[in-house]
Design an enzyme around this catalytic site. Sequence first.
Site, PDB file in Angstrom:
ATOM      1  N   ASP A   1       2.012  -2.509   4.017  1.00  0.00           N
ATOM      2  CA  ASP A   1       1.149  -2.140   2.898  1.00  0.00           C
ATOM      3  C   ASP A   1       1.947  -2.221   1.592  1.00  0.00           C
ATOM      4  O   ASP A   1       2.554  -3.243   1.302  1.00  0.00           O
ATOM      5  CB  ASP A   1       0.562  -0.739   3.160  1.00  0.00           C
ATOM      6  CG  ASP A   1      -0.466  -0.304   2.141  1.00  0.00           C
ATOM      7  OD1 ASP A   1      -1.601  -0.794   2.195  1.00  0.00           O
ATOM      8  OD2 ASP A   1      -0.131   0.531   1.278  1.00  0.00           O
TER       9      ASP A   1
ATOM     10  N   TYR B   1      -0.109   1.629  -7.671  1.00  0.00           N
ATOM     11  CA  TYR B   1      -1.207   0.673  -7.806  1.00  0.00           C
ATOM     12  C   TYR B   1      -1.351   0.198  -9.255  1.00  0.00           C
ATOM     13  O   TYR B   1      -1.625  -0.986  -9.504  1.00  0.00           O
ATOM     14  CB  TYR B   1      -2.518   1.310  -7.350  1.00  0.00           C
ATOM     15  CG  TYR B   1      -2.688   1.333  -5.853  1.00  0.00           C
ATOM     16  CD1 TYR B   1      -3.288   0.276  -5.181  1.00  0.00           C
ATOM     17  CD2 TYR B   1      -2.234   2.419  -5.105  1.00  0.00           C
ATOM     18  CE1 TYR B   1      -3.444   0.297  -3.807  1.00  0.00           C
ATOM     19  CE2 TYR B   1      -2.385   2.451  -3.727  1.00  0.00           C
ATOM     20  CZ  TYR B   1      -2.989   1.386  -3.087  1.00  0.00           C
ATOM     21  OH  TYR B   1      -3.130   1.405  -1.715  1.00  0.00           O
TER      22      TYR B   1
ATOM     23  N   HIS C   1      -5.429  -1.002  10.049  1.00  0.00           N
ATOM     24  CA  HIS C   1      -4.402  -1.184   9.024  1.00  0.00           C
ATOM     25  C   HIS C   1      -3.042  -0.614   9.415  1.00  0.00           C
ATOM     26  O   HIS C   1      -2.003  -1.148   9.032  1.00  0.00           O
ATOM     27  CB  HIS C   1      -4.883  -0.513   7.739  1.00  0.00           C
ATOM     28  CG  HIS C   1      -3.940  -0.594   6.595  1.00  0.00           C
ATOM     29  ND1 HIS C   1      -3.502  -1.788   6.059  1.00  0.00           N
ATOM     30  CD2 HIS C   1      -3.333   0.396   5.867  1.00  0.00           C
ATOM     31  CE1 HIS C   1      -2.681  -1.547   5.047  1.00  0.00           C
ATOM     32  NE2 HIS C   1      -2.565  -0.242   4.911  1.00  0.00           N
TER      33      HIS C   1
END
Length: 285
Positions: A98, A204, A265
């Site tokens: 990730d 992010y 995930h």
Amino acid sequence: MNRLESGTAAVDDLRMHYLRAGEGPALFLLHGWPQTSYCWHQVIDELAETYTVIAPDLRGYGKTDKPRDGYDKRTMAADVSALATSLGFERVSVVGHDRGGRVAHRWALDRADQVERLAVLDIIPTRELWKRLDTEIGRAYWHWLFHLQPDLPELLAGRDIGAYLGYFYERWTHQRQGLSSEAVEEYVRAFSAPGALRAGFDDYRASFPHDAEADDADFDAGRRLELPVLALWGASGLLGKLPTLEIWKDYANDVSGTAIAECGHFLAEERPRVLLDHLKPFLAG
């Protein structure tokens, strides 16, 4: 069983926490969001039979400092690069999941002299995600756009951190079985610490424009990964619907990989045995 130790290193102006186990060549494990170094707890012991395994909490995560800046992937990669040097490792292999996979990708690009093998888990290059953003990807990656907003994610998610993070732990797993209660408790505790929620969103926020500009510049200059790359992803997630391996071949000269069946995930927690069966031969060369 190898003893798992916890340490803290001073990396420039950052105090970086890490887990360490085993002896042998250096292997760095880089976690993603919304997790910490704890995410490797089901695979670290077996990997430590062959490697000196270092699993840091990235800048802003877990027990590592949470400064107000430095969340672009170039800086975060420099953090782990400096950590490796401070621990005495000249060459390392890296597994990144990730957000940690994006840090690992940047690390391998910027320090080809230091990183010798790279495994990326359940990601495509950040540049490709922006490039391919359509309705389907937008529905799956809506949180990227939400987390880019200033202040609002902290305001809304901060009212019930457990419920917000729990949404992802459930929705991003195969058949929505969720993560273990022990893992969820650990992550919610970590993201409830002062500054932790904001730092995760800042990770992010650095994606655009800072990371995007660096990624575009590298691609336009023809910079590619020259080292061996292994790409693994969960077949039940969005990447199972994308030509993930072909995408990575546009960014690396020596890449292999596959989807992991019945997995979402969180590869290291949903299918640790299958992940190890892929990682071990790749890392051994």
